[in-house]
Write a protein that holds these residues in place. Sequence first.
Motif, PDB file in Angstrom:
ATOM      1  N   CYS A   1      78.963  41.801 -26.998  1.00 12.53           N
ATOM      2  CA  CYS A   1      78.324  40.675 -26.328  1.00 12.53           C
ATOM      3  C   CYS A   1      78.888  40.550 -24.919  1.00 12.53           C
ATOM      4  O   CYS A   1      80.114  40.518 -24.718  1.00 12.53           O
ATOM      5  CB  CYS A   1      78.556  39.374 -27.107  1.00 12.53           C
ATOM      6  N   TRP A   2      77.962  40.490 -23.947  1.00 10.32           N
ATOM      7  CA  TRP A   2      78.321  40.423 -22.525  1.00 10.32           C
ATOM      8  C   TRP A   2      78.097  38.998 -22.041  1.00 10.32           C
ATOM      9  O   TRP A   2      76.992  38.464 -22.150  1.00 10.32           O
ATOM     10  CB  TRP A   2      77.461  41.415 -21.743  1.00 10.32           C
ATOM     11  N   LEU A   3      79.132  38.351 -21.556  1.00 16.16           N
ATOM     12  CA  LEU A   3      79.056  36.996 -21.026  1.00 16.16           C
ATOM     13  C   LEU A   3      79.028  37.066 -19.505  1.00 16.16           C
ATOM     14  O   LEU A   3      79.936  37.596 -18.880  1.00 16.16           O
ATOM     15  CB  LEU A   3      80.269  36.172 -21.480  1.00 16.16           C
TER      16      LEU A   3
ATOM     17  N   VAL B   1      80.477  35.117  -9.269  1.00 21.80           N
ATOM     18  CA  VAL B   1      79.974  35.643 -10.535  1.00 21.80           C
ATOM     19  C   VAL B   1      81.140  36.278 -11.273  1.00 21.80           C
ATOM     20  O   VAL B   1      81.928  37.011 -10.684  1.00 21.80           O
ATOM     21  CB  VAL B   1      78.858  36.679 -10.315  1.00 21.80           C
ATOM     22  N   ALA B   2      81.264  35.988 -12.536  1.00 16.13           N
ATOM     23  CA  ALA B   2      82.300  36.587 -13.369  1.00 16.13           C
ATOM     24  C   ALA B   2      81.692  36.998 -14.699  1.00 16.13           C
ATOM     25  O   ALA B   2      80.752  36.378 -15.174  1.00 16.13           O
ATOM     26  CB  ALA B   2      83.448  35.604 -13.587  1.00 16.13           C
ATOM     27  N   GLU B   3      82.232  38.043 -15.279  1.00 21.28           N
ATOM     28  CA  GLU B   3      81.697  38.528 -16.545  1.00 21.28           C
ATOM     29  C   GLU B   3      82.830  39.046 -17.411  1.00 21.28           C
ATOM     30  O   GLU B   3      83.925  39.363 -16.937  1.00 21.28           O
ATOM     31  CB  GLU B   3      80.688  39.637 -16.315  1.00 21.28           C
TER      32      GLU B   3
ATOM     33  N   VAL C   1      92.393  37.237 -12.432  1.00 17.21           N
ATOM     34  CA  VAL C   1      92.018  38.629 -12.671  1.00 17.21           C
ATOM     35  C   VAL C   1      90.863  38.966 -11.749  1.00 17.21           C
ATOM     36  O   VAL C   1      90.215  38.089 -11.190  1.00 17.21           O
ATOM     37  CB  VAL C   1      91.585  38.848 -14.147  1.00 17.21           C
ATOM     38  N   ASP C   2      90.634  40.263 -11.574  1.00 13.76           N
ATOM     39  CA  ASP C   2      89.541  40.720 -10.711  1.00 13.76           C
ATOM     40  C   ASP C   2      88.301  40.921 -11.568  1.00 13.76           C
ATOM     41  O   ASP C   2      88.264  41.790 -12.434  1.00 13.76           O
ATOM     42  CB  ASP C   2      89.920  42.030 -10.035  1.00 13.76           C
ATOM     43  N   SER C   3      87.289  40.115 -11.343  1.00 11.09           N
ATOM     44  CA  SER C   3      86.069  40.196 -12.145  1.00 11.09           C
ATOM     45  C   SER C   3      85.200  41.357 -11.761  1.00 11.09           C
ATOM     46  O   SER C   3      84.183  41.597 -12.379  1.00 11.09           O
ATOM     47  CB  SER C   3      85.262  38.894 -12.005  1.00 11.09           C
ATOM     48  N   THR C   4      85.524  42.097 -10.716  1.00  9.80           N
ATOM     49  CA  THR C   4      84.670  43.205 -10.317  1.00  9.80           C
ATOM     50  C   THR C   4      85.088  44.515 -10.942  1.00  9.80           C
ATOM     51  O   THR C   4      84.476  45.538 -10.709  1.00  9.80           O
ATOM     52  CB  THR C   4      84.705  43.362  -8.784  1.00  9.80           C
ATOM     53  N   SER C   5      86.172  44.526 -11.754  1.00  7.23           N
ATOM     54  CA  SER C   5      86.673  45.778 -12.294  1.00  7.23           C
ATOM     55  C   SER C   5      85.950  46.162 -13.582  1.00  7.23           C
ATOM     56  O   SER C   5      86.557  46.415 -14.592  1.00  7.23           O
ATOM     57  CB  SER C   5      88.165  45.637 -12.572  1.00  7.23           C
TER      58      SER C   5
END
Length: 664
Positions: free
Chosen positions: A127-129, A144-146, A171-175
């Motif tokens: 599941c992707w949030l 935007v964060a996921e 934390v880095d949300s782009t990693s």
Amino acid sequence: MRKLTLKLCLWFVVCLVGALPTGCTTAEPEQTVAVIPEQTIAVFNIDWSDAPLDVVTRVKLDSYMYGRFASAGFKIAPYYTVGGRVDDRRRLSQDGCDDLPCRSAIGKELAAQKLLLSRLIQIGGSCWLLSQIYDIKTETMEKVAEATGSCTEEGIAASIDRVIAAFKGEVDSTSVASRVETKQVPDRGSRVINVSIWLDGELAGETPIAIPENSSGIYQLVLKSPDFVSTEGELVIPDAQHALFQGELVGNWGQIHVTSDPPGAAVRLDDRTVKNKTTPCVLERVKPGLHTVGFELDGYTLRDDEVIVEQGETASVSIKLYPEHGHLAITSSYTDGVKCEGDLRIDGKLVGKTPWAGFVTAVVPHIIEVQCPDGKARREVFVRVNWSEEEEVVVKVMPKSVGSCLDGWCLIPAGRFKMGSPLSEEGREEDEGPVHSVRIKRPFYMKQVQVTQGEWVAVKDGSDGSIPDDFGPCGENCPADSVSWFEAVAYANVLSEKEGYETCYTMSGCRDLAPGVLPDLLDCVITFKGVGCKGYRLPTEAEWEYAARAGDTGPIYGEPEEIAWYSDNSSLEIHPVAQKAPNAWGLYDMFGNVGEWVQDKYHDSYHRAPTDGSAWESPEGIFRGTRGGSWYCSANDVRAADRKHAEPDHQFEGIGFRLVRSVR
């Protein structure tokens, strides 16, 4: 035709490392932008449409996200206030409050500067949030964060924790790998639209999808769907940023407005019948191009026409249908075989006099009505295509003098008589008095015998009824026995309709009452139109006794043995009609064999009874009257004044009926 559009928002969350085409590195801490906690955020519930979780779990996780944001130091608008405003909007609008303008309006009402919008998408077993913080004032997505994890309650809660950490800059949300998501919107046919995503000429998949990591740069983006015109555009991904592409899909179809003269034709499109469509109608979602529209209507030739449909436009097809014909010849005669000339109506339209011949529309039914000087008749006919049919219409003739009977009907004159029995009459009951004078104001026709089983079956076959199962072995020339009052009036109405006369009863709540079909007594309401009605009906109680006496003032017009089947001579069984002597007006079996329903409700005396021969319908009551006695009654019960009663919805053995009809 109004423009059909589908707006798609594509979110590309990418991991970018300089000019490297693949791979992923952690962004420098100083590049992370944290949300200013002093600004109020309206936290909306997670969009669960792409993750099939139960309601309890969804509610717990929505509450968990709100609580975690609050404990992380963000200034949050009251949770239940946000949810309450959304519920209010949904009650007022079928569209709910799932779009950005509606949610921005709620944020402004709550003095919030930002919105937290989240969506959970299940992809395989994960599941992707995806969570976004939207700035209401600048109308931009600020952050935007996921996070991706298992689809369990604990796994999603962990994803919420990682998203909050990303928003705080911990934390880095782009990693992570790049992802593309489109909001899938059902079209007007309630079929979900799946949109294909093409990047630089290569298929990336259908939404919602996860795509490989991409470098920053400019990509040629194409959105494709079978039912929409393909949309192209450029997707620009800046370094270390998220990209938003808003596209619009325009429906790749038109529609056809279809009419025919006459209407009601079934419609075919390119040789395929369109279900549940008859002219006039609109055929929607038709592909642009040349199409053939066909028309089919019973009794008319098949026709079709071609039409060009353009995208987003409404084409029209209107066609004249030509009837298929057959030849029909009509003659008329009385029941004795004597020819008669009469006015002829076909389907209600006067077309001339009989004998007549001409062409009519084939296949479909036609109602033929003939009015001769001494009577009328009505029947239904079918004519085959290119065929000649000959129809002989038999006209029933009614008697013209008292004491004469024709075709089973006797003329009963107007007049006066004393109704009821004197105190001295043997076998008298209290409900037979007081004796009172009644005037029958108008002549009427009375059936010479009781309605027979054969006649019942013939009329019943034209209705939706079933034959009562108590007729026994006596045969079609025996009275219809064990018939309820409700069935008797239904029979009268069906016979009136069959012969083209006015129906004398209106019915409501009777659930398809027909001969042989019993209604619910509490629901069925039957209204009698009165003795002036021109169709078939039951006699009033006064009319019955007047006709039974036939001018005689005694208890009975002859010896019981000679005129009636009753307990002393019937062998306790029913007998064929007209086996005993008739009365002075030609009526058979007015006493014995089977009792006969009358129109009136039963009253236990004649106090305040009508004196004009009309039916006594008030006050409200359950029972209806029967007269004449039956094969199981004693001699005292087969008298002109004797009265019986029964519940109108019951099929009592020994009760039948005969009909009357007013003189026109």
